[in-house]
Design a protein around this motif. Structure first.
Motif: not given
Length: 239
Positions: A150-176
């Motif tokens: 579900x739609x969510x924020x990655x906000x449990x970190x205390x750093x504002x550094x970027x999130x790096x996301x890697x996909x492997x395997x089946x194709x997906x729809x990523x909703x940004x």
């Protein structure tokens, strides 16, 4: 066939959010699959996370470096078996830095990829901090054919550094989406095996999710049925 003749190019999805198709070679993907299988065995095994209100996530998750449970990080998996989470390896730090170079790099193609990129490859405001990017946790989510996020924020970190996301395997729809609401406006991006997606700066806390996975679309050479998503993050935490 068309995709092979005309590979997709790096694209800015939002200010600070960049999609780099086909970034991981098949060989590197297989190495990551093997690593994820090792992490999934423990000491803290892969599991479906139980949410505070009693719901259970459809994805299966295992963590490296820090253990995530809703909505905090700990070194021990007190909601699973109390074991200390697997240490974060140096090679993942290097991989994260390579990913940021690929997304926000200093070559000519980086100029104008996302709003705010200056000549010479300077990253959008807030994307890069004064210290080198040093991720210290990885969340690995496994999607079978029915899993969603579900739609969510990655906000449990205390750093504002970027999130790096890697996909492997089946194709997906990523909703940004946007930083204010789970609803529109958002952009749907197809993430295929080997794709890199980085979000930082103005998009660091954008809502995002995975409404659909396309079963059976993984390259058989990977030896994987389903989708792995590896996200690298800086927690900003200390022991």
């Amino acid at each position: 066939m068309t995709a092979g003749l005309f590979p997709k190019e790096r694209a800015g999805v939002a200010p600070g959010a960049v999609h780099v198709p086909g970034w991981l070679t098949v060989g590197r993907q297989r190495e990551l699959v093997d690593a994820c299988r090792d992490w999934a065995r423990g000491p803290v095994p892969i599991r479906r996370t139980r949410l505070p209100r009693g719901g259970v996530m459809s994805v299966q998750t295992v963590c490296v470096g820090w253990h995530w449970q809703p909505y905090r990080y700990t070194r021990t998996a007190d909601d699973v078996n109390g074991a200390h989470v697997t240490e974060f390896p140096d090679w993942l730090v290097r991989l994260g830095r390579e990913a940021l170079d690929a997304a926000y790099g200093d070559d000519e193609a980086a100029d104008g990829v996302v709003g705010g990129v200056a000549a010479g490859g300077a990253a959008p405001a807030g994307v890069m901090e004064s210290e080198p990017y040093t991720p210290d946790t990885a969340l690995i989510n496994f999607y079978d054919g029915d899993a969603k996020m579900g739609m969510h924020q990655d906000k449990d970190e205390r750093s504002g550094a970027p999130v790096v996301s890697l996909s492997i395997g089946d194709t997906c729809v990523f909703r940004f989406g946007n930083t204010e609401t789970r609803g529109r406006p958002y952009t749907d991006v197809e993430l295929a095996s080997g794709d890199l997606f980085v979000f930082g700066g103005a998009s660091r806390f954008a809502y995002h999710g995975v409404p659909k996975v396309y079963p059976g679309t993984a390259d058989p050479a990977l030896g994987l049925k389903g989708r792995l998503n590896i996200t690298l993050r800086e927690t900003g935490l200390q022991d």
